[in-house]
Design a protein around this motif. Sequence first.
Motif, PDB file in Angstrom:
ATOM      1  N   GLU A   8       0.830  -1.194   0.000  1.00 11.42           N
ATOM      2  CA  GLU A   8       0.000   0.000   0.000  1.00 11.42           C
ATOM      3  C   GLU A   8       0.871   1.253   0.000  1.00 11.42           C
ATOM      4  OE1 GLU A   8      -2.700  -0.232   3.244  1.00 11.42           O
ATOM      5  OE2 GLU A   8      -3.620  -2.109   2.568  1.00 11.42           O
ATOM      6  N   GLY A   9       0.335   2.334  -0.575  1.00 10.38           N
ATOM      7  CA  GLY A   9       1.065   3.607  -0.609  1.00 10.38           C
ATOM      8  C   GLY A   9       2.235   3.599  -1.554  1.00 10.38           C
ATOM      9  N   THR A  10       2.266   2.677  -2.486  1.00 12.35           N
ATOM     10  CA  THR A  10       3.401   2.558  -3.410  1.00 12.35           C
ATOM     11  C   THR A  10       3.421   3.683  -4.433  1.00 12.35           C
ATOM     12  OG1 THR A  10       3.315   0.163  -3.168  1.00 12.35           O
ATOM     13  CG2 THR A  10       4.551   1.025  -5.040  1.00 12.35           C
ATOM     14  N   PHE A  11       2.251   4.182  -4.824  1.00 14.40           N
ATOM     15  CA  PHE A  11       2.144   5.128  -5.924  1.00 14.40           C
ATOM     16  C   PHE A  11       1.670   6.494  -5.431  1.00 14.40           C
ATOM     17  CE2 PHE A  11       1.288   0.841  -7.529  1.00 14.40           C
ATOM     18  CZ  PHE A  11       2.374   0.704  -8.393  1.00 14.40           C
ATOM     19  N   PRO A  12       1.909   7.535  -6.243  1.00 17.23           N
ATOM     20  CA  PRO A  12       1.491   8.886  -5.842  1.00 17.23           C
ATOM     21  C   PRO A  12      -0.039   9.011  -5.839  1.00 17.23           C
ATOM     22  CG  PRO A  12       2.252   8.881  -8.113  1.00 17.23           C
ATOM     23  CD  PRO A  12       2.587   7.531  -7.550  1.00 17.23           C
ATOM     24  N   THR A  13      -0.518  10.123  -5.340  1.00 24.17           N
ATOM     25  CA  THR A  13      -1.981  10.317  -5.267  1.00 24.17           C
ATOM     26  C   THR A  13      -2.594  10.543  -6.640  1.00 24.17           C
ATOM     27  OG1 THR A  13      -1.630  12.669  -4.866  1.00 24.17           O
ATOM     28  CG2 THR A  13      -1.845  11.237  -2.928  1.00 24.17           C
ATOM     29  N   SER A  14      -1.773  10.976  -7.607  1.00 30.06           N
ATOM     30  CA  SER A  14      -2.296  11.159  -8.964  1.00 30.06           C
ATOM     31  C   SER A  14      -1.165  11.099  -9.976  1.00 30.06           C
ATOM     32  CB  SER A  14      -3.033  12.500  -9.093  1.00 30.06           C
ATOM     33  OG  SER A  14      -2.125  13.584  -8.952  1.00 30.06           O
ATOM     34  N   ILE A  15      -1.530  10.833 -11.221  1.00 36.88           N
ATOM     35  CA  ILE A  15      -0.568  10.827 -12.323  1.00 36.88           C
ATOM     36  C   ILE A  15      -1.175  11.626 -13.472  1.00 36.88           C
ATOM     37  CG2 ILE A  15       0.510   8.622 -11.729  1.00 36.88           C
ATOM     38  CD1 ILE A  15      -1.279   7.287 -13.786  1.00 36.88           C
ATOM     39  N   MET A  16      -0.352  11.999 -14.454  1.00 38.44           N
ATOM     40  CA  MET A  16      -0.814  12.750 -15.626  1.00 38.44           C
ATOM     41  C   MET A  16      -0.594  11.888 -16.876  1.00 38.44           C
ATOM     42  SD  MET A  16      -1.933  15.559 -14.325  1.00 38.44           S
ATOM     43  CE  MET A  16      -2.165  16.565 -15.776  1.00 38.44           C
ATOM     44  N   GLY A  23      -0.491   7.251 -29.362  1.00 41.29           N
ATOM     45  CA  GLY A  23       0.502   7.099 -28.303  1.00 41.29           C
ATOM     46  C   GLY A  23       0.115   7.843 -27.026  1.00 41.29           C
ATOM     47  N   PHE A  24       0.894   7.656 -25.987  1.00 40.34           N
ATOM     48  CA  PHE A  24       0.664   8.352 -24.713  1.00 40.34           C
ATOM     49  C   PHE A  24       1.935   8.330 -23.875  1.00 40.34           C
ATOM     50  CE2 PHE A  24      -0.510   3.898 -24.211  1.00 40.34           C
ATOM     51  CZ  PHE A  24       0.130   3.527 -23.041  1.00 40.34           C
ATOM     52  N   GLN A  25       2.002   9.253 -22.946  1.00 43.58           N
ATOM     53  CA  GLN A  25       3.071   9.277 -21.937  1.00 43.58           C
ATOM     54  C   GLN A  25       2.439   9.441 -20.570  1.00 43.58           C
ATOM     55  OE1 GLN A  25       6.011  12.302 -22.929  1.00 43.58           O
ATOM     56  NE2 GLN A  25       7.350  10.774 -23.846  1.00 43.58           N
ATOM     57  N   ILE A  26       3.071   8.802 -19.552  1.00 48.47           N
ATOM     58  CA  ILE A  26       2.565   8.869 -18.188  1.00 48.47           C
ATOM     59  C   ILE A  26       3.602   9.565 -17.315  1.00 48.47           C
ATOM     60  CG2 ILE A  26       1.767   7.540 -16.202  1.00 48.47           C
ATOM     61  CD1 ILE A  26       0.959   5.325 -18.133  1.00 48.47           C
ATOM     62  N   ALA A  27       3.198  10.651 -16.688  1.00 47.67           N
ATOM     63  CA  ALA A  27       4.086  11.391 -15.778  1.00 47.67           C
ATOM     64  C   ALA A  27       3.632  11.166 -14.345  1.00 47.67           C
ATOM     65  CB  ALA A  27       4.056  12.879 -16.111  1.00 47.67           C
ATOM     66  N   GLY A  28       4.605  10.983 -13.448  1.00 47.88           N
ATOM     67  CA  GLY A  28       4.288  10.792 -12.032  1.00 47.88           C
ATOM     68  C   GLY A  28       4.704   9.438 -11.508  1.00 47.88           C
ATOM     69  N   LEU A  29       5.119   8.542 -12.414  1.00 51.43           N
ATOM     70  CA  LEU A  29       5.545   7.210 -11.988  1.00 51.43           C
ATOM     71  C   LEU A  29       7.046   6.994 -12.172  1.00 51.43           C
ATOM     72  CD1 LEU A  29       2.680   5.031 -13.580  1.00 51.43           C
ATOM     73  CD2 LEU A  29       2.880   5.787 -11.199  1.00 51.43           C
ATOM     74  N   GLU A  30       7.799   8.117 -12.313  1.00 50.25           N
ATOM     75  CA  GLU A  30       9.213   8.015 -12.667  1.00 50.25           C
ATOM     76  C   GLU A  30      10.036   7.210 -11.657  1.00 50.25           C
ATOM     77  OE1 GLU A  30       7.383  10.656 -12.750  1.00 50.25           O
ATOM     78  OE2 GLU A  30       7.419  11.331 -14.826  1.00 50.25           O
ATOM     79  N   GLY A  65      11.470   3.883 -13.405  1.00 51.00           N
ATOM     80  CA  GLY A  65      10.219   4.387 -13.963  1.00 51.00           C
ATOM     81  C   GLY A  65       9.690   3.467 -15.049  1.00 51.00           C
ATOM     82  N   PRO A  66       8.616   3.833 -15.685  1.00 51.70           N
ATOM     83  CA  PRO A  66       8.021   2.993 -16.736  1.00 51.70           C
ATOM     84  C   PRO A  66       8.853   3.005 -18.010  1.00 51.70           C
ATOM     85  CG  PRO A  66       6.794   5.045 -16.489  1.00 51.70           C
ATOM     86  CD  PRO A  66       7.807   5.035 -15.389  1.00 51.70           C
ATOM     87  N   GLU A  67       8.823   1.884 -18.723  1.00 50.86           N
ATOM     88  CA  GLU A  67       9.486   1.741 -20.018  1.00 50.86           C
ATOM     89  C   GLU A  67       8.423   1.511 -21.086  1.00 50.86           C
ATOM     90  OE1 GLU A  67      12.625   2.130 -20.626  1.00 50.86           O
ATOM     91  OE2 GLU A  67      13.322   2.320 -18.542  1.00 50.86           O
ATOM     92  N   SER A  68       8.591   2.191 -22.241  1.00 53.29           N
ATOM     93  CA  SER A  68       7.545   2.126 -23.275  1.00 53.29           C
ATOM     94  C   SER A  68       8.043   1.541 -24.585  1.00 53.29           C
ATOM     95  CB  SER A  68       6.985   3.528 -23.556  1.00 53.29           C
ATOM     96  OG  SER A  68       6.314   4.042 -22.441  1.00 53.29           O
ATOM     97  N   THR A  69       7.166   0.799 -25.222  1.00 57.44           N
ATOM     98  CA  THR A  69       7.342   0.383 -26.609  1.00 57.44           C
ATOM     99  C   THR A  69       6.372   1.235 -27.413  1.00 57.44           C
ATOM    100  OG1 THR A  69       7.890  -1.892 -25.990  1.00 57.44           O
ATOM    101  CG2 THR A  69       7.166  -1.518 -28.251  1.00 57.44           C
ATOM    102  N   SER A  70       6.905   2.044 -28.309  1.00 59.93           N
ATOM    103  CA  SER A  70       6.084   3.048 -28.982  1.00 59.93           C
ATOM    104  C   SER A  70       5.043   2.421 -29.913  1.00 59.93           C
ATOM    105  CB  SER A  70       6.979   3.982 -29.791  1.00 59.93           C
ATOM    106  OG  SER A  70       7.636   3.252 -30.822  1.00 59.93           O
ATOM    107  N   ALA A  71       3.978   3.183 -30.151  1.00 62.63           N
ATOM    108  CA  ALA A  71       2.976   2.790 -31.143  1.00 62.63           C
ATOM    109  C   ALA A  71       3.536   3.049 -32.537  1.00 62.63           C
ATOM    110  CB  ALA A  71       1.694   3.573 -30.929  1.00 62.63           C
TER     111      ALA A  71
END
Length: 470
Positions: free
Chosen positions: A119-127, A206-213, A221-227
């Motif tokens: 629990e509490g692993t992630f922030p309260t919000s991401i973008m 495509g998309f990017q996620i900020a807040g999980l770095e 942080g997250p690793e992406s395979t592009s569209a």
Amino acid sequence: MGSSVDGLSSGLNTTSMITQMMQVEAAPQTKLKTKVETAQNVITSYQTVNAKLKATKSAADSLGSLGSWRALKTTSSSSSVTATAAGGLAGMTGSVKFDVSSVARSQTTVLKVADTTAEGTFPTSIMVQPGSWSTDGNGVEQFTAVGDPVEVTIPEPRKADSLTSAMNSATDANGVSLGIRAYTVTTSGSEGVVQFAGMKSGSANGFQIAGLENSGTGGTGPESTSAKDAVLTMNPGTAAEYKVTSATNTFSALMPGVTISVSKQETGVTIDAASDSKAISDKVQALVDAANAALSEIKTQTAYDPDTRTGSPLTGDFTVRQMNQAVLSLISGGLSYDKSVTANNTPTTETVNFGSLNQLGISLSRDGQLSFDSTAFAKAYADDPGKIQEAGMAFGSQVRALSDKQSITVTNVITGRKNEIDSLNEQIDNWDVRLSLRKEALQRQYAALETSLGTLKNQSSWLSGQLAGL
């Protein structure tokens, strides 16, 4: 009035007598009912014939359609590239050669997590920022933001399932889903990954996620395979080289009437589209089968058995028998048709005397049925496809017009018969009223008779008593 007067004074079975008399009275109504039953049987037979005529019209309409004569068959030099011919008016024969430079894919973003249940692993919000992917001249992938980012709130207890649930239910400012599906995969013990998968392929999705770095294992942080889009390089290695892209692995506008699907990168792929004479031949066969079915149905519905001296519902019906002759005459008389031509820049019409339908592989057998030689048709079409197409379409149009005319005639006859039945049923209903009144009159008459006989009998008994007293 339904009282029984059987034998009160006369000893007669007056109910039986009335019933027999009513049967005689009802004879005209019985004849009307027989006429209705006969007319209904005739209508059923007409409807059966009409169904066969409509099937013939449909098959003829298909043969007379230009789209049917543009049926295509395709071949591919690669097992990983399929080509499907849609044919139709847009269909065209031809050949293309290309390299499958890339195949389409949707974006996948993965975040490794040391403990998916913590629990509490992630922030309260991401973008979440929507956008598109591209590749620069050096082959480096670049992300370009498109539109406004969307904030996704992660509810308590802010563990992996909280994150995926929030992502799956998130929408943009217009209430539209982000098009991303998130889920947790356990890899070992409590370790796992949170995976974000785009629901649509293509570089524009495509998309990017900020807040999980720093939320992943060891602060990663997250690793992406592009569209990516699927890319075909047409006419590779020539001056006519160009590229065609698709957000999916399907290309429907590359060749007229042909849809191409790719599944892996490959070079030197060739797609050929040729006229499908077998599909055209099947259209001719379908028309012959439909016409034979109509002829057989007409024969059945007009048949007469001399041994039993019994006929069918339409035996002797001139309208239906004439239809049979009209179809046979169309086949045996050969084919001629009018076509539009331009002479000296002036549109005009000329008559083409094509001749025997044997040239299309169609012939008439001794038993009044049509036969079709697909081998003869294939040879004639291969020798002169333009001539056979023109004649085949003209023949289909003529059969369609004849079948349509015949179907309209039968429909009118059916309508007339139904009107006749309505009139007969109205007369039958009137007879019901008339017979009911007649039955009541007979019952009153016989009841009065029994009463009179009873009175006379009583008087006779009284007189006998008086005479005996003297």
